[in-house]
Enzyme design. Structure first.
Site: not given
Length: 247
Positions: A16, A137, A150
């Site tokens: 996904s 990220s 994170y």
């Protein structure tokens, strides 16, 4: 000729979002693609979209035994991996004072341990010229409020790559990081919970381009790093975020 014609590619977390977009573009560029994920139903839906150019194999990147089974399967089917996209990962919003031990363990297990095990387990399947792209990220340098854990996991991966490029010297294997900014996926909305619209508005206002990214845009950058067009690029963290992390 397509950029990755005849290559064997593996995408973790490929069922996904960004991972699925990457798998689709790999196929468009001529690669045979293996996608992995923890849920068979999600993989089945993804394969229905991707078609005959893809194979789905259930695997959990945080478990060495699961990856051993995955790579044994890939070895039997294809004999090698030319392109490895370490994409599986996730984050949880929690401010200091409300961060739970379970949240810490979950994020480091997938985002750090999972990346180590994914790449380490594939070493025997790489060939000279193989390319690894880790989906990082912009949180590695600009995590923002509530994303400290994170961001810490993504910064850890950045430093590991600095070591790995030296360790892989002479093998012909390249390893780079593609770090997306906010991207239009269901997981981004889910991360904001009932404040999704407020969160998306904040991210849009922060962007020099006045919008967040699309999964296909991130995938295009990953394809570049994976391909021979980037044959002299090694050990970098390339930001695909519309410039938000640079201002």
């Amino acid at each position: 000729m397509s950029k990755l014609n005849g290559k064997i590619a593996l995408v973790t977390g490929g069922g996904s979002g960004i991972g699925l977009a990457i798998a689709q573009q790999l196929i468009n560029e001529g690669a045979r693609v293996v996608i992995t994920g923890r849920r068979q139903a999600v993989l089945n839906d993804a394969i229905a979209l991707l078609g005959d150019g893809a194979v789905g194999i259930v695997a959990d990147v945080s478990q060495a035994s699961s990856l051993e089974a995955l790579y044994a399967d890939v070895q039997g089917r294809f004999g090698r991996i030319d392109v490895l996209i370490a994409n599986a990962g996730g984050g949880v919003h929690a401010p200091l004072g409300q961060i739970t031990e379970a949240q810490i363990d979950e994020q480091f297990s997938t985002n750090v341990k999972g990346v180590v095990l994914t790449i380490q387990g594939a070493l025997g399947l790489f060939v000279p010229g193989s390319s690894v792209v880790i989906v990082g990220s912009t949180a590695s340098m600009d995590p923002g409020p509530t994303m400290s854990i994170y961001g810490g996991t993504k910064a850890a991966v950045r430093n590991m790559v600095r070591s790995w490029v030296a360790e892989l010297k002479g093998t012909g294997i390249r390893i780079n990081i593609l770090s997306p900014g906010p991207t239009n996926t269901n997981s981004l909305r889910a991360a904001f919970g009932d404040k999704a619209e407020e969160g998306l508005a904040f991210l849009t206002a922060k962007s020099p381009l006045g919008r967040i990214g699309e999964p296909e845009e991130i995938a295009s950058a990953v394809i570049f790093l994976a391909s021979d067009a980037a044959s002299y690029i090694n050990g970098v963290e390339l930001f695909a975020d519309g410039g938000a992390s640079q201002v």
